[in-house]
Design a protein around this motif. Structure first.
Motif, short mmCIF file in Angstrom:
data_model
loop_
_atom_site.label_atom_id
_atom_site.label_comp_id
_atom_site.label_asym_id
_atom_site.label_seq_id
_atom_site.Cartn_x
_atom_site.Cartn_y
_atom_site.Cartn_z
N ALA A 74 0.82 -1.21 0.00
CA ALA A 74 0.00 0.00 0.00
C ALA A 74 0.86 1.27 0.00
CB ALA A 74 -0.93 -0.01 1.21
N LYS A 75 2.06 1.16 0.53
CA LYS A 75 2.95 2.32 0.62
C LYS A 75 4.07 2.25 -0.40
CE LYS A 75 2.17 3.03 5.58
NZ LYS A 75 2.82 3.10 6.92
N ASN A 76 4.05 1.23 -1.27
CA ASN A 76 5.13 1.07 -2.27
C ASN A 76 6.50 1.13 -1.61
OD1 ASN A 76 3.30 0.82 -4.37
ND2 ASN A 76 3.37 2.99 -4.90
N THR A 77 6.63 0.42 -0.51
CA THR A 77 7.85 0.47 0.29
C THR A 77 8.38 -0.94 0.52
OG1 THR A 77 7.10 2.47 1.41
CG2 THR A 77 8.86 1.22 2.47
N VAL A 78 9.70 -1.06 0.46
CA VAL A 78 10.36 -2.33 0.78
C VAL A 78 11.39 -2.06 1.88
CG1 VAL A 78 12.14 -2.07 -1.03
CG2 VAL A 78 11.50 -4.36 -0.19
N TYR A 79 11.55 -3.02 2.76
CA TYR A 79 12.46 -2.91 3.89
C TYR A 79 13.48 -4.05 3.84
CZ TYR A 79 8.49 -0.16 5.59
OH TYR A 79 7.47 0.74 5.70
N LEU A 80 14.61 -3.81 4.45
CA LEU A 80 15.61 -4.84 4.62
C LEU A 80 16.15 -4.73 6.03
CD1 LEU A 80 17.17 -7.16 3.20
CD2 LEU A 80 19.00 -5.50 2.79
N GLN A 81 15.83 -5.72 6.86
CA GLN A 81 16.37 -5.79 8.21
C GLN A 81 17.65 -6.60 8.15
OE1 GLN A 81 15.26 -4.32 11.13
NE2 GLN A 81 17.19 -5.10 11.98
N MET A 82 18.75 -5.95 8.50
CA MET A 82 20.06 -6.58 8.42
C MET A 82 20.55 -6.84 9.83
SD MET A 82 21.35 -3.76 5.63
CE MET A 82 22.88 -4.52 5.17
N ASN A 83 20.66 -8.09 10.22
CA ASN A 83 21.14 -8.47 11.55
C ASN A 83 22.46 -9.23 11.43
OD1 ASN A 83 18.77 -7.39 12.71
ND2 ASN A 83 17.73 -9.36 12.61
N GLY A 84 23.21 -9.25 12.51
CA GLY A 84 24.47 -10.00 12.50
C GLY A 84 25.40 -9.55 11.40
N LEU A 85 25.54 -8.24 11.22
CA LEU A 85 26.34 -7.73 10.12
C LEU A 85 27.81 -8.12 10.26
CD1 LEU A 85 24.56 -4.36 9.66
CD2 LEU A 85 25.01 -5.97 7.82
N LYS A 86 28.40 -8.46 9.14
CA LYS A 86 29.79 -8.86 9.07
C LYS A 86 30.57 -7.87 8.23
CE LYS A 86 28.36 -13.74 8.99
NZ LYS A 86 28.45 -15.01 8.22
N PRO A 87 31.87 -7.77 8.42
CA PRO A 87 32.66 -6.85 7.58
C PRO A 87 32.47 -7.11 6.09
CG PRO A 87 33.95 -7.55 9.45
CD PRO A 87 32.68 -8.34 9.50
N GLU A 88 32.29 -8.36 5.71
CA GLU A 88 32.11 -8.68 4.29
C GLU A 88 30.76 -8.24 3.74
OE1 GLU A 88 33.03 -10.80 6.72
OE2 GLU A 88 32.13 -12.80 6.44
N ASP A 89 29.85 -7.81 4.61
CA ASP A 89 28.57 -7.26 4.15
C ASP A 89 28.71 -5.81 3.68
OD1 ASP A 89 26.93 -8.93 6.87
OD2 ASP A 89 27.02 -9.57 4.77
N ALA A 90 29.83 -5.18 4.00
CA ALA A 90 30.01 -3.77 3.63
C ALA A 90 29.95 -3.60 2.12
CB ALA A 90 31.34 -3.27 4.16
N ALA A 91 29.14 -2.69 1.68
CA ALA A 91 28.94 -2.47 0.25
C ALA A 91 28.01 -1.28 0.07
CB ALA A 91 28.33 -3.71 -0.40
N VAL A 92 27.85 -0.88 -1.17
CA VAL A 92 26.77 0.04 -1.51
C VAL A 92 25.54 -0.81 -1.79
CG1 VAL A 92 25.95 1.80 -3.11
CG2 VAL A 92 28.37 1.74 -2.45
N TYR A 93 24.45 -0.50 -1.13
CA TYR A 93 23.21 -1.24 -1.29
C TYR A 93 22.24 -0.41 -2.12
CZ TYR A 93 24.66 -4.81 2.00
OH TYR A 93 25.32 -5.86 2.61
N TYR A 94 21.64 -1.07 -3.10
CA TYR A 94 20.70 -0.42 -4.01
C TYR A 94 19.33 -1.06 -3.88
CZ TYR A 94 24.84 1.40 -6.42
OH TYR A 94 26.02 2.04 -6.74
#
Length: 121
Positions: A74-94
């Motif tokens: 209804a809000k044309n919205t998407v979410y991403l809950q990121m838990n347990g982040l690791k150094p290798e997760d570092a990036a530009v997210y699109y």
């Protein structure tokens, strides 16, 4: 015109969490899949997670069990809950959306501006 606006990037400690959101602030007739991609330095842009309008989710193997995608149609919205982040997760997210701007027009891929997520060890 589809305009995807992202929020929620920045620096987070390893093991920490971050919630990303992406909303279409433009004019859209229908959105099909919405999702998130990441691109590290010198790497290609890879799918992190996506979700159909009906709620079926797909995840990259590297984030299964740690990241959760959700959306509010209804809000044309998407979410991403990121838990347990690791150094290798570092990036530009699109943020990404496959969308149609009018009836009987073919769907196109649209992208958010991209936001850096840095994971400090």
């Amino acid at each position: 015109q589809v305009q995807l606006v992202e929020s929620g990037g920045g620096v987070v400690q390893a093991g920490g969490s971050r919630r990303r959101s992406c909303v279409d602030s433009g004019s859209v007739w229908k959105i099909n899949a919405m999702g998130w991609y990441s691109q590290g330095p010198g790497k290609q842009r890879d799918m992190v997670a996506n979700m159909t309008p009906g709620g079926r989710a797909n995840y990259a193997d590297t984030v299964k069990g740690r990241f959760t995608i959700s959306r509010d149609n209804a809000k044309n919205t998407v979410y991403l809950q990121m838990n347990g982040l690791k150094p290798e997760d570092a990036a530009v997210y699109y943020c990404n959306a496959e969308a149609m701007t009018a009836r009987r027009t073919p769907p196109n891929d649209y992208w958010g501006q991209g936001t850096q997520v840095t994971v400090a060890s």
